[in-house]
Design a protein around this motif. Structure first.
Motif, PDB file in Angstrom:
ATOM      1  N   TYR A  66       0.832  -1.209   0.000  1.00  0.00           N
ATOM      2  CA  TYR A  66       0.000   0.000   0.000  1.00  0.00           C
ATOM      3  C   TYR A  66       0.865   1.257   0.000  1.00  0.00           C
ATOM      4  O   TYR A  66       0.662   2.169  -0.819  1.00  0.00           O
ATOM      5  CB  TYR A  66      -0.931   0.005   1.217  1.00  0.00           C
ATOM      6  CG  TYR A  66      -1.778   1.247   1.316  1.00  0.00           C
ATOM      7  CD1 TYR A  66      -2.882   1.436   0.490  1.00  0.00           C
ATOM      8  CD2 TYR A  66      -1.462   2.265   2.228  1.00  0.00           C
ATOM      9  CE1 TYR A  66      -3.661   2.585   0.567  1.00  0.00           C
ATOM     10  CE2 TYR A  66      -2.228   3.407   2.324  1.00  0.00           C
ATOM     11  CZ  TYR A  66      -3.330   3.571   1.494  1.00  0.00           C
ATOM     12  OH  TYR A  66      -4.090   4.715   1.572  1.00  0.00           O
ATOM     13  N   ILE A  67       1.848   1.324   0.895  1.00  0.00           N
ATOM     14  CA  ILE A  67       2.718   2.504   0.979  1.00  0.00           C
ATOM     15  C   ILE A  67       3.601   2.607  -0.255  1.00  0.00           C
ATOM     16  O   ILE A  67       3.875   3.704  -0.761  1.00  0.00           O
ATOM     17  CB  ILE A  67       3.571   2.455   2.270  1.00  0.00           C
ATOM     18  CG1 ILE A  67       2.658   2.513   3.500  1.00  0.00           C
ATOM     19  CG2 ILE A  67       4.574   3.612   2.292  1.00  0.00           C
ATOM     20  CD1 ILE A  67       1.741   3.726   3.559  1.00  0.00           C
ATOM     21  N   ASP A  93       2.938   9.229   9.269  1.00  0.00           N
ATOM     22  CA  ASP A  93       3.797   9.781   8.222  1.00  0.00           C
ATOM     23  C   ASP A  93       4.712   8.705   7.656  1.00  0.00           C
ATOM     24  O   ASP A  93       5.282   7.896   8.401  1.00  0.00           O
ATOM     25  CB  ASP A  93       4.677  10.908   8.788  1.00  0.00           C
ATOM     26  CG  ASP A  93       3.866  12.111   9.204  1.00  0.00           C
ATOM     27  OD1 ASP A  93       3.422  12.851   8.320  1.00  0.00           O
ATOM     28  OD2 ASP A  93       3.681  12.303  10.423  1.00  0.00           O
ATOM     29  N   TYR A  94       4.864   8.733   6.337  1.00  0.00           N
ATOM     30  CA  TYR A  94       5.776   7.833   5.635  1.00  0.00           C
ATOM     31  C   TYR A  94       6.672   8.682   4.741  1.00  0.00           C
ATOM     32  O   TYR A  94       6.176   9.399   3.865  1.00  0.00           O
ATOM     33  CB  TYR A  94       4.992   6.817   4.805  1.00  0.00           C
ATOM     34  CG  TYR A  94       4.051   5.973   5.634  1.00  0.00           C
ATOM     35  CD1 TYR A  94       4.450   4.757   6.174  1.00  0.00           C
ATOM     36  CD2 TYR A  94       2.750   6.400   5.889  1.00  0.00           C
ATOM     37  CE1 TYR A  94       3.589   3.984   6.937  1.00  0.00           C
ATOM     38  CE2 TYR A  94       1.871   5.644   6.652  1.00  0.00           C
ATOM     39  CZ  TYR A  94       2.303   4.436   7.179  1.00  0.00           C
ATOM     40  OH  TYR A  94       1.438   3.682   7.936  1.00  0.00           O
ATOM     41  N   LEU A  95       7.995   8.633   4.967  1.00  0.00           N
ATOM     42  CA  LEU A  95       8.945   9.452   4.221  1.00  0.00           C
ATOM     43  C   LEU A  95       9.980   8.568   3.535  1.00  0.00           C
ATOM     44  O   LEU A  95      10.539   7.651   4.157  1.00  0.00           O
ATOM     45  CB  LEU A  95       9.652  10.447   5.134  1.00  0.00           C
ATOM     46  CG  LEU A  95       8.794  11.570   5.706  1.00  0.00           C
ATOM     47  CD1 LEU A  95       8.225  11.177   7.056  1.00  0.00           C
ATOM     48  CD2 LEU A  95       9.579  12.857   5.842  1.00  0.00           C
ATOM     49  N   ASN A  96      10.247   8.874   2.287  1.00  0.00           N
ATOM     50  CA  ASN A  96      11.232   8.143   1.505  1.00  0.00           C
ATOM     51  C   ASN A  96      12.640   8.440   2.037  1.00  0.00           C
ATOM     52  O   ASN A  96      13.056   9.603   2.087  1.00  0.00           O
ATOM     53  CB  ASN A  96      11.120   8.559   0.036  1.00  0.00           C
ATOM     54  CG  ASN A  96      11.929   7.678  -0.893  1.00  0.00           C
ATOM     55  OD1 ASN A  96      12.863   7.007  -0.477  1.00  0.00           O
ATOM     56  ND2 ASN A  96      11.572   7.681  -2.171  1.00  0.00           N
ATOM     57  N   TYR A 139      -0.190  13.881  -0.077  1.00  0.00           N
ATOM     58  CA  TYR A 139       0.928  13.453  -0.913  1.00  0.00           C
ATOM     59  C   TYR A 139       1.782  14.698  -1.109  1.00  0.00           C
ATOM     60  O   TYR A 139       1.361  15.650  -1.767  1.00  0.00           O
ATOM     61  CB  TYR A 139       0.435  12.916  -2.256  1.00  0.00           C
ATOM     62  CG  TYR A 139      -0.519  11.742  -2.131  1.00  0.00           C
ATOM     63  CD1 TYR A 139      -0.057  10.437  -2.268  1.00  0.00           C
ATOM     64  CD2 TYR A 139      -1.872  11.940  -1.862  1.00  0.00           C
ATOM     65  CE1 TYR A 139      -0.925   9.349  -2.150  1.00  0.00           C
ATOM     66  CE2 TYR A 139      -2.749  10.856  -1.740  1.00  0.00           C
ATOM     67  CZ  TYR A 139      -2.269   9.578  -1.882  1.00  0.00           C
ATOM     68  OH  TYR A 139      -3.136   8.506  -1.761  1.00  0.00           O
ATOM     69  N   VAL A 140       2.970  14.717  -0.499  1.00  0.00           N
ATOM     70  CA  VAL A 140       3.755  15.956  -0.425  1.00  0.00           C
ATOM     71  C   VAL A 140       4.972  15.862  -1.346  1.00  0.00           C
ATOM     72  O   VAL A 140       5.693  14.857  -1.354  1.00  0.00           O
ATOM     73  CB  VAL A 140       4.195  16.242   1.024  1.00  0.00           C
ATOM     74  CG1 VAL A 140       4.795  17.649   1.119  1.00  0.00           C
ATOM     75  CG2 VAL A 140       3.014  16.117   1.985  1.00  0.00           C
ATOM     76  N   TYR A 170       4.080  10.629   2.276  1.00  0.00           N
ATOM     77  CA  TYR A 170       2.648  10.327   2.305  1.00  0.00           C
ATOM     78  C   TYR A 170       2.212  10.350   3.757  1.00  0.00           C
ATOM     79  O   TYR A 170       2.879   9.769   4.625  1.00  0.00           O
ATOM     80  CB  TYR A 170       2.349   8.957   1.687  1.00  0.00           C
ATOM     81  CG  TYR A 170       0.927   8.503   1.922  1.00  0.00           C
ATOM     82  CD1 TYR A 170      -0.141   9.133   1.286  1.00  0.00           C
ATOM     83  CD2 TYR A 170       0.633   7.450   2.798  1.00  0.00           C
ATOM     84  CE1 TYR A 170      -1.446   8.733   1.512  1.00  0.00           C
ATOM     85  CE2 TYR A 170      -0.667   7.051   3.022  1.00  0.00           C
ATOM     86  CZ  TYR A 170      -1.702   7.690   2.373  1.00  0.00           C
ATOM     87  OH  TYR A 170      -3.005   7.311   2.593  1.00  0.00           O
ATOM     88  N   THR A 171       1.117  11.051   4.044  1.00  0.00           N
ATOM     89  CA  THR A 171       0.644  11.209   5.417  1.00  0.00           C
ATOM     90  C   THR A 171      -0.848  10.919   5.505  1.00  0.00           C
ATOM     91  O   THR A 171      -1.616  11.327   4.635  1.00  0.00           O
ATOM     92  CB  THR A 171       0.894  12.646   5.925  1.00  0.00           C
ATOM     93  OG1 THR A 171       2.293  12.908   5.929  1.00  0.00           O
ATOM     94  CG2 THR A 171       0.362  12.847   7.329  1.00  0.00           C
ATOM     95  N   GLU A 172      -1.242  10.247   6.574  1.00  0.00           N
ATOM     96  CA  GLU A 172      -2.642  10.153   6.951  1.00  0.00           C
ATOM     97  C   GLU A 172      -2.798  10.847   8.298  1.00  0.00           C
ATOM     98  O   GLU A 172      -2.239  10.401   9.303  1.00  0.00           O
ATOM     99  CB  GLU A 172      -3.102   8.697   7.062  1.00  0.00           C
ATOM    100  CG  GLU A 172      -3.276   8.016   5.726  1.00  0.00           C
ATOM    101  CD  GLU A 172      -3.902   6.645   5.854  1.00  0.00           C
ATOM    102  OE1 GLU A 172      -3.920   5.935   4.833  1.00  0.00           O
ATOM    103  OE2 GLU A 172      -4.360   6.278   6.967  1.00  0.00           O
ATOM    104  N   SER A 173      -3.536  11.951   8.296  1.00  0.00           N
ATOM    105  CA  SER A 173      -3.776  12.700   9.516  1.00  0.00           C
ATOM    106  C   SER A 173      -5.223  12.444   9.937  1.00  0.00           C
ATOM    107  O   SER A 173      -6.161  12.860   9.269  1.00  0.00           O
ATOM    108  CB  SER A 173      -3.533  14.193   9.258  1.00  0.00           C
ATOM    109  OG  SER A 173      -3.440  14.910  10.457  1.00  0.00           O
TER     110      SER A 173
END
Length: 238
Positions: free
Chosen positions: A109-110, A141-144, A206-207, A217-220
């Motif tokens: 998913y991520i 939060d998910y950061l590459n 999606y930043v 990618y963030t889900e707040s």
């Protein structure tokens, strides 16, 4: 002649707005209100339904009608703002609890959300945001790692964006946002003070950096009674 249910609605609404009836108070039962206003139960139900529709009360099965806390925080939908910046504008003393900071290969998913290859590693940061003693936001939060080589718990407790912009000299440019309403997950119920609420407002971000690289990618996930999601729109004249 004004319908009696509207008169009852306005009277109770005014008491809530003036805080003569405080937030989280349980209103009298339908039978008690029927006797108080010398009217039918159907009229009381119509007044309570309108109060619920207008956001004054929440009907809770088996308990009755509870007054909703109407002191909401303005959350700008169109802007790119960190929680720390938002909290400073609100004027409340916020608290950030870092529930998880890990580095691993992303799940499918991520990987899809961040458009990653099988070799990429991703930082996962799970943070609970507390305002006024209530845990009301869960940020996932998910950061590459390609763009963010290092992260610490201290950075996550303070401001990731401040670190990215001032230490790593990244230029955060724009974001695509999606807003949905979902039923709370077990994780939401564990980490947030959801009380009797049966949904959460989820803002998916999606930043992108200034070179249009998707790096976050963030889900707040927000408790629904505490925020107004606002925007400013200007009509273009062609």
């Amino acid at each position: 002649m004004t319908n009696k249910y509207l008169t009852i609605y306005r009277e109770i609404a005014e008491q809530i707005e003036s805080e003569n009836i405080s937030a989280y108070t349980l209103l009298p039962s339908e039978n008690e209100l029927k006797d108080r206003y010398n009217t039918s139960r159907e009229t009381i139900r119509k007044a309570l339904n309108l109060l619920s529709q207008k956001g004054y009360i929440q009907k809770i099965k088996g308990k009755g009608s509870v007054v909703i806390d109407r002191s909401k925080f303005d959350f700008p939908v169109s802007g790119l703002i960190s929680f720390k910046e938002l909290a400073e504008k609100i004027g409340n003393k916020p608290k950030t609890i870092v529930n998880e900071l890990s580095l691993s290969k992303p799940d499918s998913y991520i990987k899809q959300q961040l458009q990653l290859s099988g070799k990429d590693l991703v930082w996962k940061i799970l943070r609970t945001r507390e305002i006024g003693g209530k845990k009301i936001i869960l940020d996932k939060d998910y950061l590459n790692k390609k763009y963010v080589p290092e992260l610490t718990k201290e950075i996550c407790e303070n401001s990731i964006y401040h670190y990215l912009e001032n230490e790593l000299n990244l230029t955060i440019s724009f974001a695509k946002k999606e807003i949905v309403v979902e039923e709370p997950s077990l994780e939401d119920r564990t980490l947030l003070d959801l009380e009797e609420f049966h949904n959460v407002v989820v803002i998916k971000n999606y930043v992108y950096l200034d070179d249009a690289s998707l790096f976050q990618y963030t889900e707040s996930r927000h408790r629904p009674d505490k925020f107004r999601f606002i925007d400013f729109a200007r009509r273009s004249h062609v």
